[in-house]
Motif scaffolding. Structure first.
Motif, mmCIF file in Angstrom:
data_model
loop_
_atom_site.group_PDB
_atom_site.id
_atom_site.type_symbol
_atom_site.label_atom_id
_atom_site.label_comp_id
_atom_site.label_asym_id
_atom_site.label_seq_id
_atom_site.Cartn_x
_atom_site.Cartn_y
_atom_site.Cartn_z
ATOM 1 N N LEU A 161 2.865 5.896 -2.914
ATOM 2 C CA LEU A 161 4.003 6.724 -3.311
ATOM 3 C C LEU A 161 4.181 6.752 -4.826
ATOM 4 N N GLN A 162 3.867 5.650 -5.488
ATOM 5 C CA GLN A 162 3.986 5.597 -6.940
ATOM 6 C C GLN A 162 2.987 6.558 -7.596
ATOM 7 N N ARG A 163 1.805 6.672 -7.018
ATOM 8 C CA ARG A 163 0.790 7.596 -7.546
ATOM 9 C C ARG A 163 1.094 9.039 -7.157
ATOM 10 N N GLN B 184 0.271 5.466 -21.099
ATOM 11 C CA GLN B 184 1.686 5.602 -20.818
ATOM 12 C C GLN B 184 2.010 4.924 -19.497
ATOM 13 N N ASP B 185 3.294 4.738 -19.252
ATOM 14 C CA ASP B 185 3.742 4.037 -18.054
ATOM 15 C C ASP B 185 3.191 4.710 -16.803
ATOM 16 N N GLN B 186 2.433 3.955 -16.036
ATOM 17 C CA GLN B 186 1.878 4.439 -14.785
ATOM 18 C C GLN B 186 2.569 3.802 -13.590
ATOM 19 N N GLY B 187 3.675 3.135 -13.839
ATOM 20 C CA GLY B 187 4.413 2.514 -12.755
ATOM 21 C C GLY B 187 4.263 1.007 -12.752
ATOM 22 N N ASN C 199 0.828 -1.208 0.000
ATOM 23 C CA ASN C 199 0.000 0.000 0.000
ATOM 24 C C ASN C 199 0.861 1.257 0.000
ATOM 25 N N ILE C 200 1.938 1.239 0.759
ATOM 26 C CA ILE C 200 2.869 2.368 0.773
ATOM 27 C C ILE C 200 3.458 2.571 -0.621
ATOM 28 N N LEU C 201 3.929 1.493 -1.230
ATOM 29 C CA LEU C 201 4.530 1.596 -2.562
ATOM 30 C C LEU C 201 3.527 2.103 -3.596
ATOM 31 N N GLU C 202 2.312 1.573 -3.541
ATOM 32 C CA GLU C 202 1.287 1.998 -4.494
ATOM 33 C C GLU C 202 0.955 3.484 -4.311
ATOM 34 N N GLY D 290 10.265 11.541 -8.461
ATOM 35 C CA GLY D 290 10.346 12.522 -9.530
ATOM 36 C C GLY D 290 8.975 12.959 -9.977
ATOM 37 N N ALA D 291 8.963 13.891 -10.921
ATOM 38 C CA ALA D 291 7.718 14.411 -11.479
ATOM 39 C C ALA D 291 7.562 13.926 -12.911
ATOM 40 N N ARG D 292 6.322 13.678 -13.344
ATOM 41 C CA ARG D 292 6.048 13.368 -14.743
ATOM 42 C C ARG D 292 5.846 14.695 -15.458
ATOM 43 N N LEU D 293 6.677 14.960 -16.430
ATOM 44 C CA LEU D 293 6.633 16.238 -17.131
ATOM 45 C C LEU D 293 5.827 16.128 -18.412
ATOM 46 N N ASN D 294 5.281 17.253 -18.864
ATOM 47 C CA ASN D 294 4.527 17.318 -20.107
ATOM 48 C C ASN D 294 5.522 17.554 -21.237
ATOM 49 N N ALA D 295 5.833 16.499 -21.991
ATOM 50 C CA ALA D 295 6.842 16.575 -23.047
ATOM 51 C C ALA D 295 6.485 17.600 -24.117
ATOM 52 N N ALA D 296 5.221 17.662 -24.506
ATOM 53 C CA ALA D 296 4.802 18.600 -25.551
ATOM 54 C C ALA D 296 5.034 20.046 -25.121
ATOM 55 N N LYS D 297 4.678 20.379 -23.889
ATOM 56 C CA LYS D 297 4.872 21.746 -23.397
ATOM 57 C C LYS D 297 6.349 22.107 -23.300
ATOM 58 N N LEU D 298 7.200 21.101 -23.184
ATOM 59 C CA LEU D 298 8.635 21.342 -23.059
ATOM 60 C C LEU D 298 9.373 21.186 -24.393
ATOM 61 N N GLY D 299 8.626 21.146 -25.483
ATOM 62 C CA GLY D 299 9.243 21.115 -26.804
ATOM 63 C C GLY D 299 9.735 19.751 -27.245
ATOM 64 N N CYS D 300 9.220 18.702 -26.627
ATOM 65 C CA CYS D 300 9.619 17.334 -26.997
ATOM 66 C C CYS D 300 8.374 16.496 -27.255
#
Length: 165
Positions: free
Chosen positions: A17-19, A148-151, A12-15, A56-66
């Motif tokens: 923290l993953q979210r 996309q990968d959700q963990g 439960n802790i891992l789940e 870490g944070a999941r970043l928005n690739a499109a907004k960052l030019g990728c």
């Protein structure tokens, strides 16, 4: 290092923290029905034993030019340890390569690249085909990311599907 078997609370802790890796220890403890002190002790143990690689944070690739994602299948000219090592050492230095997986099957590696546009892809392809040992490539441009990968899935598949209905 000897690792302790994971129990329901650990999972439960891992789940959780993953979210939400930014959740406070107090909130995490509430979610997993522990007090704060034993909860942080468990988190530290899970980190120490290697169950948690980092945060870490999941970043928005499109907004960052990728916003252009491509997958490239790579077939090597020889499958020897020295060619594997040379290819690996070269590909890890390319920042646009988001992922690189050695695979079994009809080719040797699958690369995922994040790029600005097709011009950037064309420039990257020139670099990829010149990597050590590369004999052939096939590219697949992502039109839409459906999932996309959700963990790491921590619940059995049947339970996850039943829980989403």
């Amino acid at each position: 290092m000897k690792t302790k078997a994971l129990d329901r609370i650990d999972l439960n802790i891992l789940e959780t923290l993953q979210r939400d890796g930014r959740i406070s220890n107090v909130e995490l403890a509430k979610k997993v029905n522990l007090s704060a002190s034993p909860c942080i002790d468990r988190v530290k143990r899970l980190e120490k034993e290697g169950y948690i690689d980092g945060y870490g944070a999941r970043l928005n690739a499109a907004k960052l030019g990728c916003g252009t994602a491509v997958f490239i299948q790579v077939t090597l000219d020889r499958t020897t340890s020295d060619v594997f090592n040379q290819f690996r050492d070269a590909v890890v230095k390319i920042p646009q390569v988001a992922e690189c997986h050695m695979v079994a099957g009809g080719f040797d590696y699958l690369l995922k690249l994040r790029l600005a546009n097709m011009d950037a892809y064309r420039s990257m392809l020139a670099i990829i085909v010149d990597l050590p040992g590369v004999a052939q490539t096939h590219t697949y441009v992502v039109i839409e990311a459906v999932k996309q990968d959700q963990g790491v899935p921590l619940k059995p598949a049947a339970e996850s599907v039943a829980g989403s209905s």
